[in-house]
Design a protein around this motif. Sequence first.
Motif, short mmCIF file in Angstrom:
data_model
loop_
_atom_site.label_atom_id
_atom_site.label_comp_id
_atom_site.label_asym_id
_atom_site.label_seq_id
_atom_site.Cartn_x
_atom_site.Cartn_y
_atom_site.Cartn_z
N ALA B 155 12.14 2.02 10.61
CA ALA B 155 11.10 2.68 11.39
C ALA B 155 11.48 2.71 12.86
O ALA B 155 12.05 1.76 13.40
CB ALA B 155 9.77 1.95 11.22
N PHE B 271 7.07 8.65 3.65
CA PHE B 271 7.87 8.63 4.89
C PHE B 271 7.87 10.00 5.56
O PHE B 271 7.88 10.10 6.77
CB PHE B 271 9.32 8.24 4.56
CG PHE B 271 9.52 6.77 4.31
CD1 PHE B 271 8.45 5.89 4.34
CD2 PHE B 271 10.78 6.26 4.05
CE1 PHE B 271 8.62 4.53 4.10
CE2 PHE B 271 10.97 4.90 3.81
CZ PHE B 271 9.89 4.03 3.84
N PHE B 277 9.63 7.87 10.79
CA PHE B 277 10.70 7.87 9.78
C PHE B 277 11.45 9.20 9.74
O PHE B 277 12.27 9.41 8.85
CB PHE B 277 10.11 7.61 8.39
CG PHE B 277 9.60 6.22 8.18
CD1 PHE B 277 10.44 5.13 8.31
CD2 PHE B 277 8.28 5.98 7.84
CE1 PHE B 277 9.98 3.84 8.12
CE2 PHE B 277 7.80 4.69 7.64
CZ PHE B 277 8.67 3.62 7.78
N LEU B 289 16.53 4.76 2.93
CA LEU B 289 15.51 5.33 2.03
C LEU B 289 15.67 4.79 0.61
O LEU B 289 14.70 4.34 -0.01
CB LEU B 289 15.63 6.85 2.01
CG LEU B 289 14.85 7.63 3.05
CD1 LEU B 289 15.09 9.10 2.88
CD2 LEU B 289 13.38 7.30 2.96
N HIS B 292 14.65 1.23 0.43
CA HIS B 292 13.19 1.07 0.38
C HIS B 292 12.67 1.27 -1.04
O HIS B 292 11.87 0.48 -1.54
CB HIS B 292 12.50 2.06 1.33
CG HIS B 292 12.25 1.51 2.69
ND1 HIS B 292 11.30 0.55 2.94
CD2 HIS B 292 12.82 1.77 3.89
CE1 HIS B 292 11.30 0.24 4.23
NE2 HIS B 292 12.21 0.96 4.83
#
Lengths: 95, 311
Positions: B155, B271, B277, B289, B292
């Motif tokens: 972020a 996102f 993001f 990504l 995550h």
Amino acid sequence: MSELLGWKDMPIGGIIFESGSSQRYVTGGWRTYKPVHAQDRCVHCLRCWILCPDSAVLVENGRLVGFDYDHCKGCGICARECPAKCRAIEMELDR
Amino acid sequence: MAINLKEMSARPELLVGGHRSCAGCAAPAILRQALHVAGPDTVVGFATGCMEVSTTIYPYTAWRVPYIHCAFENCAATVSGVEAAYRVLQRKGRIPADKKINFIAFGGDGASYDIGFQSLSGAMERGHRMLYVCYDNNAYMNTGTQRSSATPRGAMTNTSPNGSIISGKQQSRKDLTACVLAHNIPYVAQASVSNPIDFMRKVARALEIDGPSFINILQPCHRGWGCKPEDSIELARLAVETRWWPLYEVDHGRWKVNNKPKTVVPVVDWFRIQARFKHMVAGDRDGILAWHQEQVDKAWTELLEKEEKSQ
């Protein structure tokens, strides 16, 4: 704006004795768009009321009756979160 | 306790309008919801943060319950002291024995995850009858979006910008709910502002318990996350639907997942609508990504396992 006390009169620790005094401060002027309620489409689920950050959705006897335009900042959460089947709140340009 | 909005709406509002939070900030709604459940016999302590500052700009206060303005690091300690004083006064007969007062400490993620973590840990360990509510908006939003240990990896914040060398925050976030759970306290829950009924039920349950309790609630910040003001609730809903922020509670060691999304929404959908993001969605050069999504899937499987094992 309420009168600010001088340093001799100010309570120690800056205690505020009047609860909820921010009601005298009007934040309605921040608004660009204002919510307008369509009574006929509303199912009074009160989702707008519980999600309103500014306690500006007025409810009487479990029914939505309008908005407190003195404090509504026009964020649009109420209109956005109104259930899709009714869409009883619309945002209008506040002139 | 069943939550009835109609009944609640008949009671007086304990957090009034006129406070100076940003338009579209969902945090005051969290405070209102908690107070509607707790009622007027409540003492609130607030750690430094957006809501502390914006609700009590001198000489105004938006609160209709006794409220203590605390520093970043000592909110939980202050409220635990108030609770200890209440018990002494009750023993001495100065407060009637049957008078129940709720003690709630609020803090943002900066105050709870980082600066006030020691006082939170201490208060939980000492076993005071108090509820700590952390409203997690993933950064120090009050001072203009600096990274906190709640900021997710990748972020973009003012102190973890995206540039040619690094892309956003490099470290992964801290799981505070798990940290507090490790104190073996009776009640720990995770909530989201998009599910107010679930949150209010959790507050009601937490206040019933004779001991410390903790609720971590996700509160999107449209200034820091980069979205439209009216979308803040929608962002919280998507966080739940992508399973990035699962709603669960641990009541005396018994796990319960409160919301099991039927359709799996990929994390990238959440996102995509946030400016913090956007560099990752545009070109994810570090593979954050995918990382995550992997973390979310892993955590979700573990969560379901924990729920099943604890039954």
